[in-house]
Design a protein around this motif. Structure first.
Motif, PDB file in Angstrom:
ATOM      1  N   ILE A  41       0.871  -1.176   0.000  1.00  0.00           N
ATOM      2  CA  ILE A  41       0.000   0.000   0.000  1.00  0.00           C
ATOM      3  C   ILE A  41       0.905   1.222   0.000  1.00  0.00           C
ATOM      4  CG2 ILE A  41      -1.732   1.309   1.300  1.00  0.00           C
ATOM      5  CD1 ILE A  41      -2.746  -1.341   2.432  1.00  0.00           C
ATOM      6  N   LEU A  42       0.665   2.100  -0.942  1.00  0.00           N
ATOM      7  CA  LEU A  42       1.501   3.296  -1.047  1.00  0.00           C
ATOM      8  C   LEU A  42       0.777   4.469  -0.399  1.00  0.00           C
ATOM      9  CD1 LEU A  42       3.955   4.828  -2.212  1.00  0.00           C
ATOM     10  CD2 LEU A  42       2.717   4.988  -4.378  1.00  0.00           C
ATOM     11  N   LEU A  43       1.464   5.076   0.580  1.00  0.00           N
ATOM     12  CA  LEU A  43       0.851   6.164   1.332  1.00  0.00           C
ATOM     13  C   LEU A  43       1.576   7.458   1.032  1.00  0.00           C
ATOM     14  CD1 LEU A  43       0.913   4.188   4.688  1.00  0.00           C
ATOM     15  CD2 LEU A  43      -1.141   4.554   3.328  1.00  0.00           C
ATOM     16  N   THR A  44       0.818   8.458   0.665  1.00  0.00           N
ATOM     17  CA  THR A  44       1.445   9.765   0.521  1.00  0.00           C
ATOM     18  C   THR A  44       0.389  10.817   0.832  1.00  0.00           C
ATOM     19  OG1 THR A  44       2.316  11.337  -1.085  1.00  0.00           O
ATOM     20  CG2 THR A  44       1.368   9.335  -1.989  1.00  0.00           C
ATOM     21  N   VAL A  45       0.554  11.453   1.991  1.00  0.00           N
ATOM     22  CA  VAL A  45      -0.499  12.354   2.472  1.00  0.00           C
ATOM     23  C   VAL A  45       0.064  13.735   2.779  1.00  0.00           C
ATOM     24  CG1 VAL A  45      -1.780  10.420   3.458  1.00  0.00           C
ATOM     25  CG2 VAL A  45      -0.245  11.733   4.922  1.00  0.00           C
ATOM     26  N   LEU A 102       3.899  -1.579   3.708  1.00  0.00           N
ATOM     27  CA  LEU A 102       3.662  -0.153   3.535  1.00  0.00           C
ATOM     28  C   LEU A 102       4.805   0.525   2.801  1.00  0.00           C
ATOM     29  CD1 LEU A 102       2.157   0.777   7.031  1.00  0.00           C
ATOM     30  CD2 LEU A 102       1.000  -0.075   4.986  1.00  0.00           C
ATOM     31  N   TYR A 103       4.444   1.321   1.811  1.00  0.00           N
ATOM     32  CA  TYR A 103       5.388   2.180   1.109  1.00  0.00           C
ATOM     33  C   TYR A 103       4.914   3.600   1.301  1.00  0.00           C
ATOM     34  CZ  TYR A 103       6.773  -2.044  -1.445  1.00  0.00           C
ATOM     35  OH  TYR A 103       7.210  -3.286  -1.791  1.00  0.00           O
ATOM     36  N   ALA A 104       5.845   4.517   1.344  1.00  0.00           N
ATOM     37  CA  ALA A 104       5.417   5.916   1.429  1.00  0.00           C
ATOM     38  C   ALA A 104       6.491   6.801   0.835  1.00  0.00           C
ATOM     39  CB  ALA A 104       5.148   6.302   2.882  1.00  0.00           C
ATOM     40  N   THR A 105       6.057   7.978   0.400  1.00  0.00           N
ATOM     41  CA  THR A 105       7.035   8.919  -0.136  1.00  0.00           C
ATOM     42  C   THR A 105       7.740   9.596   1.040  1.00  0.00           C
ATOM     43  OG1 THR A 105       5.215  10.457  -0.318  1.00  0.00           O
ATOM     44  CG2 THR A 105       5.941   9.397  -2.339  1.00  0.00           C
ATOM     45  N   GLY A 106       8.838  10.222   0.742  1.00  0.00           N
ATOM     46  CA  GLY A 106       9.758  10.775   1.728  1.00  0.00           C
ATOM     47  C   GLY A 106       9.166  11.238   3.041  1.00  0.00           C
ATOM     48  N   GLY A 107       8.435  12.340   3.011  1.00  0.00           N
ATOM     49  CA  GLY A 107       7.920  12.942   4.228  1.00  0.00           C
ATOM     50  C   GLY A 107       7.021  11.991   5.010  1.00  0.00           C
ATOM     51  N   THR A 108       6.111  11.372   4.311  1.00  0.00           N
ATOM     52  CA  THR A 108       5.168  10.460   4.955  1.00  0.00           C
ATOM     53  C   THR A 108       5.915   9.276   5.556  1.00  0.00           C
ATOM     54  OG1 THR A 108       3.591  11.098   3.243  1.00  0.00           O
ATOM     55  CG2 THR A 108       3.005   9.221   4.604  1.00  0.00           C
ATOM     56  N   ALA A 109       6.876   8.717   4.802  1.00  0.00           N
ATOM     57  CA  ALA A 109       7.620   7.549   5.283  1.00  0.00           C
ATOM     58  C   ALA A 109       8.398   7.895   6.548  1.00  0.00           C
ATOM     59  CB  ALA A 109       8.570   7.056   4.187  1.00  0.00           C
ATOM     60  N   ASN A 110       9.082   9.024   6.545  1.00  0.00           N
ATOM     61  CA  ASN A 110       9.844   9.423   7.730  1.00  0.00           C
ATOM     62  C   ASN A 110       8.952   9.554   8.947  1.00  0.00           C
ATOM     63  OD1 ASN A 110      12.197   9.479   6.339  1.00  0.00           O
ATOM     64  ND2 ASN A 110      12.085  11.683   5.848  1.00  0.00           N
ATOM     65  N   TYR A 111       7.815  10.195   8.716  1.00  0.00           N
ATOM     66  CA  TYR A 111       6.878  10.422   9.808  1.00  0.00           C
ATOM     67  C   TYR A 111       6.412   9.095  10.399  1.00  0.00           C
ATOM     68  CZ  TYR A 111       3.244  12.915  12.422  1.00  0.00           C
ATOM     69  OH  TYR A 111       2.461  13.456  13.417  1.00  0.00           O
ATOM     70  N   LEU A 112       6.071   8.155   9.522  1.00  0.00           N
ATOM     71  CA  LEU A 112       5.569   6.860   9.990  1.00  0.00           C
ATOM     72  C   LEU A 112       6.669   6.084  10.689  1.00  0.00           C
ATOM     73  CD1 LEU A 112       3.285   5.767   7.005  1.00  0.00           C
ATOM     74  CD2 LEU A 112       2.567   6.604   9.250  1.00  0.00           C
ATOM     75  N   ASN A 113       7.843   6.068  10.076  1.00  0.00           N
ATOM     76  CA  ASN A 113       8.950   5.332  10.682  1.00  0.00           C
ATOM     77  C   ASN A 113       9.283   5.901  12.061  1.00  0.00           C
ATOM     78  OD1 ASN A 113       9.543   3.233   8.870  1.00  0.00           O
ATOM     79  ND2 ASN A 113      10.429   4.730   7.438  1.00  0.00           N
ATOM     80  N   SER A 141       4.857  -2.441 -11.437  1.00  0.00           N
ATOM     81  CA  SER A 141       5.293  -3.808 -11.132  1.00  0.00           C
ATOM     82  C   SER A 141       4.190  -4.616 -10.461  1.00  0.00           C
ATOM     83  CB  SER A 141       6.508  -3.759 -10.210  1.00  0.00           C
ATOM     84  OG  SER A 141       6.103  -3.237  -8.954  1.00  0.00           O
ATOM     85  N   GLY A 142       3.151  -3.949 -10.028  1.00  0.00           N
ATOM     86  CA  GLY A 142       2.074  -4.673  -9.376  1.00  0.00           C
ATOM     87  C   GLY A 142       2.320  -4.874  -7.885  1.00  0.00           C
ATOM     88  N   ASN A 143       3.414  -4.322  -7.363  1.00  0.00           N
ATOM     89  CA  ASN A 143       3.666  -4.454  -5.930  1.00  0.00           C
ATOM     90  C   ASN A 143       2.663  -3.661  -5.108  1.00  0.00           C
ATOM     91  OD1 ASN A 143       5.799  -6.137  -6.190  1.00  0.00           O
ATOM     92  ND2 ASN A 143       7.363  -4.518  -6.109  1.00  0.00           N
ATOM     93  N   VAL A 144       2.302  -2.501  -5.653  1.00  0.00           N
ATOM     94  CA  VAL A 144       1.379  -1.657  -4.913  1.00  0.00           C
ATOM     95  C   VAL A 144      -0.041  -1.902  -5.417  1.00  0.00           C
ATOM     96  CG1 VAL A 144       0.613   0.731  -4.676  1.00  0.00           C
ATOM     97  CG2 VAL A 144       2.994   0.143  -4.268  1.00  0.00           C
ATOM     98  N   ARG A 145      -0.926  -2.254  -4.504  1.00  0.00           N
ATOM     99  CA  ARG A 145      -2.306  -2.569  -4.880  1.00  0.00           C
ATOM    100  C   ARG A 145      -3.310  -1.559  -4.339  1.00  0.00           C
ATOM    101  NH1 ARG A 145      -2.634  -5.995  -9.110  1.00  0.00           N
ATOM    102  NH2 ARG A 145      -1.160  -7.701  -8.863  1.00  0.00           N
ATOM    103  N   LEU A 146      -2.785  -0.532  -3.691  1.00  0.00           N
ATOM    104  CA  LEU A 146      -3.673   0.529  -3.199  1.00  0.00           C
ATOM    105  C   LEU A 146      -2.849   1.792  -3.013  1.00  0.00           C
ATOM    106  CD1 LEU A 146      -6.391   1.537  -1.954  1.00  0.00           C
ATOM    107  CD2 LEU A 146      -5.564   0.716   0.248  1.00  0.00           C
ATOM    108  N   LEU A 147      -3.414   2.885  -3.449  1.00  0.00           N
ATOM    109  CA  LEU A 147      -2.752   4.167  -3.243  1.00  0.00           C
ATOM    110  C   LEU A 147      -3.611   5.009  -2.309  1.00  0.00           C
ATOM    111  CD1 LEU A 147      -0.666   6.462  -3.955  1.00  0.00           C
ATOM    112  CD2 LEU A 147      -2.235   7.094  -5.799  1.00  0.00           C
ATOM    113  N   PRO A 173      -6.699   0.900  -7.066  1.00  0.00           N
ATOM    114  CA  PRO A 173      -7.637   1.846  -6.457  1.00  0.00           C
ATOM    115  C   PRO A 173      -6.927   2.970  -5.704  1.00  0.00           C
ATOM    116  CG  PRO A 173      -7.694  -0.258  -5.313  1.00  0.00           C
ATOM    117  CD  PRO A 173      -6.793  -0.440  -6.491  1.00  0.00           C
ATOM    118  N   ILE A 174      -7.599   4.095  -5.639  1.00  0.00           N
ATOM    119  CA  ILE A 174      -7.029   5.266  -4.975  1.00  0.00           C
ATOM    120  C   ILE A 174      -7.993   5.710  -3.884  1.00  0.00           C
ATOM    121  CG2 ILE A 174      -6.280   7.665  -5.276  1.00  0.00           C
ATOM    122  CD1 ILE A 174      -6.032   6.962  -8.295  1.00  0.00           C
ATOM    123  N   ILE A 175      -7.432   6.021  -2.731  1.00  0.00           N
ATOM    124  CA  ILE A 175      -8.243   6.595  -1.659  1.00  0.00           C
ATOM    125  C   ILE A 175      -7.725   7.999  -1.436  1.00  0.00           C
ATOM    126  CG2 ILE A 175      -8.711   6.480   0.812  1.00  0.00           C
ATOM    127  CD1 ILE A 175      -8.735   3.452   0.539  1.00  0.00           C
TER     128      ILE A 175
END
Lengths: 1092, 358
Positions: free
Chosen positions: A939-943, A965-976, A1001-1007, A1034-1036
């Motif tokens: 699941i890719l998270l970027t908020v 869980l995958y996330a872009t820079g800011g979100t990933a740092n915050y979660l980690n 690649s099909g690794n991410v099944r939800l954004l 799908p995108i949320i």
């Protein structure tokens, strides 16, 4: 052959939510089918996830299931209900795909369920490209040189064998999803890759491109005995290359010689015989414009959009006849209900010209790519009928409600010659108007033909209209020219505008010349037999066939084409109003122009006027019928915006008056009403100019909500966080000329609540209160709506009180819809709409209250106390959950941002019903075709920053569930930092693996992507979201939605586990528990109220 | 533009504009409900002298082409239409429709409410009318003209002047003697396509002469309604031929054959004129869509059960007789079957006819 007696209980599968490529036409088809089957004495079990349809009404079938269209759910219902047969050719591609899956998995055979209508073998021949090609070879009908590719290597090989240009189409998809034209290897590979991914059977068709050939369709019907007829020929004004759903279509075909016509008709009959069609079938041909060569493009072995058009164009009830054929009758046994004296086994002949123009969503999606091709983009369509082509086209243009009365478009007039030529070549939605402008500038029709391959027949007719427009601009026209203009379909208002006169003067002149609206009947037989079904179109002729009766009569204005923000729900309302009027003994007359709907069915009303919905056209109908009154509150914005004009004609308006409708819309008047009533509303003001807007926003304090008044579906509505936002939005809003002011309100981030109510002027009846899952800011039509709302008794009482007060103050007779916001313990009123709303069908079905029926009766004089449902709030906190979820068509619309905001983007809706909150939510989300990720998926998270805090607990829960869980820079740092293991995904333009490669690649099944504020195209986010849409990820876009989805994932529910509720059983539970004050069972834990 | 008038025998008047030749023509108003095929119907000999009223509102969009004629010339007496499209967009056009009308001296009227005319005929029954482009016409006398109108001897105008032999491209399957009551191209093609040669006879040829050519079978063509005298002549000819070889008759030929067998004919209110009449084959129970153009019909009540005459086809809408079988090799249908057989059309009737030869 008589009807089958070996079957008793028939399952009908509907087509689900409205999406591009599959719209209201299947409600018309399904409704006709259910009624026909019931009339034959069969028990009908219906499943459809779309609550806005008429077919899912309690009385349409014996057993109605508004449940997700999922194979396990369908199997479950079939077994529980012990159905013995299945009718699936009326539920669009969706219904057909399920039928094929049930057949192929031998479920039907194992359970002794008969497939009615065309058999699986024939369907496969029509649907599977290779089998289709073989079938055409057997009967020596030419196909287009093509190959099936299952992978990219084959695709490339075949492309070289056939030669460019090529058309690439995925097999088994709706509305040509994912197809395209390629002129070289690169483009071909890109389209093919996408197409393979989208195809259910992982196949694409690589096909010789025949762009520019005439595109001709035949609609045919055949029975089990082999009797076959063609219903109608149709010709696309736009040659092959533009999807027929996006083409202007004319019926009957205009440019074929008799030899060509007979050749294609014969081919059609050969094809339906080879496929063993038992029911309706659509065949599409390409006819070479100058040689005898033709080819079969495709076959739809089911009812389709084209069959709805053919049915409305000829008066022949295709769906009804197809249903009777499915249960064993033959064409020679089925009566033609239009004449009453003849039989279904005859070919309709028409003595008029029908024009269909698609309704595109580009006025909403201003940034979408407007070009048209093999992938359909239209959400709906209009149809017009006249006895010459010019007026047929003019009527269709008026019906589109795009602010045009003719072929002249100000924005196009401003284009340079070069830009204009470019626009003509690019085939977008405005091409018709670009062509007209080019003709106006002196380009020869022959040259435009070379450019567009649009037949000279059509171009010359367009030229006639352009010449007339120019002629009228010269000033006072001679009687002869005036008469010709009227015959060409120029309305009084349009002639007045062009000649710079007042419409009244033009009207007088028209009448003095003896040019009166005369109405002709659609009768299937060109006047050979007396028709029984009065179904009219206007002409200026000698004989008027629509002779006024002396009964008491009411005119109901319909809702026009399906568009975003004004969907099938308003047809539902119009039809129910008509039915109620008929029950009350009135002659019910409907005016509408949408060929896909139940309202334009031949037997819905006492009289149908298939006409544009403009003041001129409606005035003429009123003059012809002299109704006792007119109802404007059921046909959405289309009808309500005519209320003043109709009222000014001196006709009685049934229900809330035009003046009070204005009071609700007019900012100043409305403000003074709420002030008197002491009802809080967010601070706000009205503005006209940018300067005023900036000044107002500053005074109110950002963020503010900006929107034009008098709109539906939040057209042009935005949240502005800064001055730049305001500047950008005002530009967009002002792209279309504004007659009405723009509203600016303080934006409150609270819980949105909504009620629909019926008012008789004294009391109100509120079926229930709905709550929107997403916090204010997402358009109500795009948010998940939950009934009943989880709010305390105190707020429920306040809402009832406010509703009551507003209804009285606005002297509402009939329906009203109110949006509230609960913000910091205060209920604010956002807006009041004294008319039907999008939620009427849904709330009617779940509460069992026939809301439109009651509203109509109240408008005709009844009191709410005359009914059994009482007054005030009917269902306080019943022990059920009915959750409505939106459905989008983003994969069809390139360049549209999938991010949700205050502007509506969804095309349809689905419903989840249960006594448990979690199950209802799961059903709703499942039905909306959301693909739930499975454990282990990424699941890719970027908020945005403001959401990061709230994301933490949700991310934690997802992690616990076993998602990666995958996330872009800011979100990933915050979660980690908060102890949630998250992999960092690189940005789009960084080296792989980055967000895009993760998606591909099909690794991410939800954004999960909550966009940075404003709409300023934040390109990375936008590209990421589009990639997901194109690859079915799908995108949320709101954490509220993410919470709901997370809860669904936690319950670990599967489609096979869910319990279907028959709709009567469901509304019985509501009835029994409607007086509950507190929730009985589960509580929706996502409610912001609980967080405090 | 020259004004034109359509003046009907019941004094109903429609004003429009002249198309084709200017002038005046009197005839029976006959509708045509096809959405294509205007050239084919106007050149169909069975329409001889009739004023064809096109129910489809735009006529002429694909122009005219020599190869689309049902016979060598326009047979209709006049044409009534709503809108003429004089600019064809089709490649198969060698003459625009309006020019073609003028060159063939066909009188026409356009700009009239054709649907209203159609409805008028349907409620009042078929009637005669005058189309005139004479200005300020004397209405009274034209109404009188329409009322007193008696068709001329039409068969004489459309029948072949002398016997003519048509060789099939794949000759060898035998010789059909066709009695020409106004044979159309479609009928000729159907016969020749099946490998039989055709010898076309004038309608008043004696049975002896026909027999002298030793045909394998007799075909009686469609054509315009016959006058009493001609009707009797043809009936006699047919009576003289019955029993020798297989006979197949269509359209008007079907009606005269019926009367040769002593069956009664009756007039219909408006008749069948168009392209979409459903006909059921009572043996197979299959229903077919047929093109028809007739105003008389074989009286159902006239058929004696013990006569050996069988009704083979009926119209499912009004139950009228569409086909009869007299003996194992004499049969007829009210419509012209489709020339090429497909499982969904009536071409099988030709196949059956040719089959009887062998």
């Amino acid at each position: 052959m008589p009807k089958r007696t070996d079957i008793k209980k028939v399952m009908v599968i509907g087509s689900g939510p409205i999406i591009i490529g599959q719209a209201a036409e299947f409600d018309y088809a399904g409704t006709q089918a259910c009624r026909a089957l019931k009339a034959e004495g069969y028990e009908v079990v219906l499943v459809n996830s779309n609550p806005a349809t008429i077919m899912t009404d309690i009385n349409m079938a014996d057993r109605v299931y508004i449940e997700p269209l999922n194979i396990d759910v369908i199997k479950n219902i079939m077994l529980t209900e012990k159905v013995d047969s299945l009718l699936a050719t009326l539920g669009g591609q969706t219904g057909l795909n399920f039928a094929m899956e049930l057949q192929e998995s031998s479920f039907l055979d194992d359970n002794h369920i008969a497939m009615l209508g065309t058999q699986a073998k024939g369907i496969r021949m029509g649907e599977d490209r290779e089998e289709f090609r073989k079938a055409m070879e057997r009967i020596q009908e030419p196909c287009i040189d093509s190959r099936i590719a299952n992978n990219l290597e084959d695709a490339l090989k075949y492309a070289h064998e056939i030669g460019y240009p090529l058309i690439i189409r995925p097999a088994f998809t709706l509305g040509g999803t994912g197809g395209g034209i390629a002129g070289d290897d690169d483009t071909m590979l890109e389209i093919a890759e996408n197409g393979l991914a989208l195809s259910r059977v992982h196949q694409v068709l690589i096909e010789k491109c025949i762009s520019g050939w005439k595109e001709i369709e035949f609609e045919a019907i055949r029975d089990s005995k082999g009797n076959a007829i063609t219903i109608c020929s149709m010709e696309n004004l736009d040659p092959v290359g533009i999807h027929t759903g996006d083409s202007i279509v004319v019926a009957p075909a205009q440019t074929l010689t008799d030899t060509e016509y007979q050749r294609l008709r014969t081919a059609t009959l050969k094809i339906v015989a080879e496929l063993g069609i038992e029911g309706g079938c659509n065949v599409q041909f390409a006819q070479h414009p100058t040689t005898e060569e033709y080819a079969v493009i495709e076959v739809n072995p089911r009812l389709s959009r084209s069959s709805a058009l053919a049915s409305k164009a000829t008066g022949y009830p295709i769906a009804k006849v197809a249903s009777k054929i499915a249960v064993g009758y033959t064409l020679d046994e089925i009566p033609n209900e239009v004449t009453g004296t003849t039989f279904a086994c005859f070919e309709p002949t028409v003595d008029y010209i029908v024009t269909k123009i698609p309704k595109w969503p580009f006025d909403k999606f201003t940034k979408a790519k407007r070009s048209l091709g093999t992938q359909m983009k239209a959400t709906g369509e209009v149809m017009s009928i006249s006895n010459n082509f010019e007026s047929s086209l003019m009527k269709a243009i008026r019906s589109l409600e795009i602010g045009l009365m003719g072929l002249e478009v100000p924005a196009i007039k401003q284009l340079t010659d070069e830009m204009l030529n470019d626009k003509i070549r690019k085939t977008d939605d405005m091409r018709l108007f670009a062509i007209s402008e080019s003709i106006r500038r002196g380009t020869s029709v022959e040259k435009i033909y070379q450019e567009t391959m649009i037949d000279l027949f059509f171009l010359r007719k367009i030229k006639h209209i352009v010449e007339m427009e120019e002629q009228l601009k010269l000033g006072y026209p001679s009687n002869e020219i005036f008469k010709q203009a009227v015959l060409f379909g120029f309305t009084d208002t349009y002639i007045a505008k062009l000649t710079q006169n007042s419409p009244d003067i033009i009207r007088e002149r028209r009448k003095s010349l003896g040019l009166r609206y005369t109405y002709k009947m659609v009768d299937t037989c060109a006047g050979e037999y007396d028709a029984k079904t009065p179904y009219f179109y206007s002409t200026f002729d000698t004989e008027n066939e629509a002779i006024r009766s002396n009964k008491k009569k009411v005119l109901v204005l319909g809702s026009g084409p399906i568009r975003i923000g004004q969907g099938i729900e308003f047809d539902y309302c119009s039809v129910h109003s008509v039915w109620a009027l008929r029950e009350l003994g009135y002659e019910a007359i409907i005016a509408n122009n949408n060929p896909e709907t139940v309202s334009t069915d031949f037997d819905t009303s006492d009289r149908l006027y298939f006409e544009p919905l403009t003041a001129d056209d409606v005035r003429a109908i009123i003059e012809n019928e002299e109704p006792d009154g007119v109802i404007c509150q059921f046909g959405g914005q289309t009808a309500i915006k005519l209320i003043k004009a109709v009222s000014d004609m001196g006709v009685r308006i049934y229900g809330t008056s035009a003046d009070m409708v204005d009071a609700a819309e007019d900012r100043k008047r409305f403000d003074s009403i709420v002030e008197t009533l002491k009802i809080p509303r967010p601070e706000g003001t009205t503005v006209f100019t940018l300067e005023e807007a900036l000044e107002a926003a500053l005074r109110l304090g950002y963020p503010v909500l900006v929107r034009p008044s008098y709109v539906l579906g939040g057209q042009g509505m935005v949240i502005a966080y800064s001055e730049t936002d305001i500047i950008e939005y005002m530009e967009i809003i002002n792209a279309n000329i504004q007659e009405h002011p723009i509203l600016i309100d303080k934006y409150l981030m609270g819980v949105e609540l909504e009620v629909d109510a019926v008012s008789d002027g004294e009391n109100v009846l509120i079926p229930g209160i709905m709550e929107h899952l997403e916090r204010a800011g997402v358009h109500s039509g795009d948010s998940i709506s939950i009934f009943p709302a989880y709010i305390s008794e105190k707020f429920r009482d306040i809402i009832v009180d406010y509703t009551q007060k507003l209804a009285r103050a606005l002297q509402v007779i009939g329906l009203l819809n109110i949006q509230f916001i609960l913000y910091k313990d205060t209920i604010y009123v956002i807006e009041v709409n004294p008319r039907s709303s999008r939620t009427i069908p849904y709330i009617s079905k779940v509460t069992g209250i026939p809301v439109v029926d009651i509203a109509t009766r109240v408008m005709m004089g009844a009191k709410l106390t005359d009914f059994e449902f009482g007054i005030g709030l009917y269902a306080r906190y019943p022990a059920v959950y009915a959750i409505k979820a939106p459905v989008f068509s983003f994969e069809k619309l390139h360049d549209v941002d999938t991010n949700l905001g205050p502007e509506m983007k969804s095309t349809g809706e689905v419903l989840g019903l249960s006594t448990r909150y979690s199950e209802a939510m799961y059903k709703a989300i499942l039905a909306s075709n959301f693909r739930f990720p499975v454990k282990g998926d990424g699941i890719l998270l970027t908020v945005r920053d403001s959401d990061k805090y709230d994301l933490v607990p949700l991310a934690e829960r997802l992690f616990q569930l076993g998602y990666e869980l995958y996330a872009t820079g800011g979100t990933a740092n915050y979660l980690n930092k908060h102890g949630i293991p998250t992999s960092i995904a690189r940005k789009i333009n960084e080296e792989t693996p980055n967000v895009i490669s993760l998606i591909l690649s099909g690794n991410v099944r939800l954004l999960v992507n909550t966009a940075t504020r404003g709409r300023q195209p934040e390109r990375d986010g936008f590209r990421m979201r589009r990639r997901c849409t194109e690859h079915g990820v799908p995108i949320i876009s709101s954490l509220d939605t993410l919470l709901a989805v997370t809860e669904c994932l936690e319950t670990d529910m599967k489609p096979v586990d869910i319990e279907p509720y028959e709709i009567k059983r469901f509304s019985d539970i509501v009835y029994k528990t409607r007086k509950n004050i507190l929730p009985l069972n589960e509580m929706p834990s996502n409610n912001p109220m609980l967080k405090k | 533009m020259t004004k034109a008038y359509l003046i009907m025998q019941d004094s109903t008047i429609f004003e429009g504009q002249s198309v084709g030749s200017e002038g005046q023509v009197t005839g029976k108003v006959v509708p045509y409900n096809g959405m294509t095929g205007y050239q084919q119907i106007l050149t169909d000999p069975s329409c001889f002298g009739d004023l064809i009223c096109m129910t489809y509102p735009i006529i002429g969009s694909v122009g005219t082409h020599w190869d689309a004629n049902s016979s060598e010339r326009i047979q209709a007496g006049g044409v009534i239409l709503r809108e003429i499209n004089a600019e064809s967009s089709s490649t198969y056009t060698d003459q625009e429709f309006d020019v073609w009308l003028t060159e063939n001296r066909c009188v026409g009227i356009k700009g009239v409410d054709t649907r209203s005319i159609m409805r008028h005929l349907m409620s009042q029954g078929s009637m005669n009318a005058v189309i005139t482009s004479v200005q300020d016409p004397d209405i009274q006398s034209l109404v009188q003209l329409a009322r007193l109108y008696i068709p001329e001897n039409y068969i004489v105008k459309v029948t072949t002047k002398s016997p003519q032999l048509y060789k099939s491209e794949k000759s060898g399957k035998g010789l059909i003697a066709a009695i020409d009551l106004g044979i159309s191209r479609k009928e000729k093609e159907a016969i020749l396509f099946r490998g039989t040669d055709m010898l076309l006879f004038p309608y008043n040829t004696s049975p002896e002469e026909i027999r002298s050519y030793h045909p394998n079978a007799i075909y009686v063509s469609n054509g315009p309604k016959a006058q009493q005298t001609d009707h009797l002549i043809i009936r006699k000819t047919l009576q003289g031929l019955i029993g020798s070889v297989p006979i197949f008759a269509v359209g008007n030929g079907h009606l005269i054959l019926a009367s040769a067998y002593g069956l009664k004919l009756s007039s219909m209110k408006t008749g069948h004129h168009g392209v979409n009449y459903p006909v059921k084959d009572l043996k197979t129970q299959a229903t077919y869509i047929t093109a028809q153009n007739h105003s008389c019909v074989v009286d159902t009540s006239a058929i004696q059960i013990d006569s050996g005459i069988k009704v083979t086809h009926v119209n499912i809408n009004d139950g009228s007789i569409e086909g009869l079988r007299y003996t194992s090799d004499v049969f007829s249908v009210q419509f012209v079957p489709d020339p090429i057989s497909q499982e969904f059309n009536t071409g099988y009737l030709w196949d059956h006819f040719i089959h009887l030869i062998h």
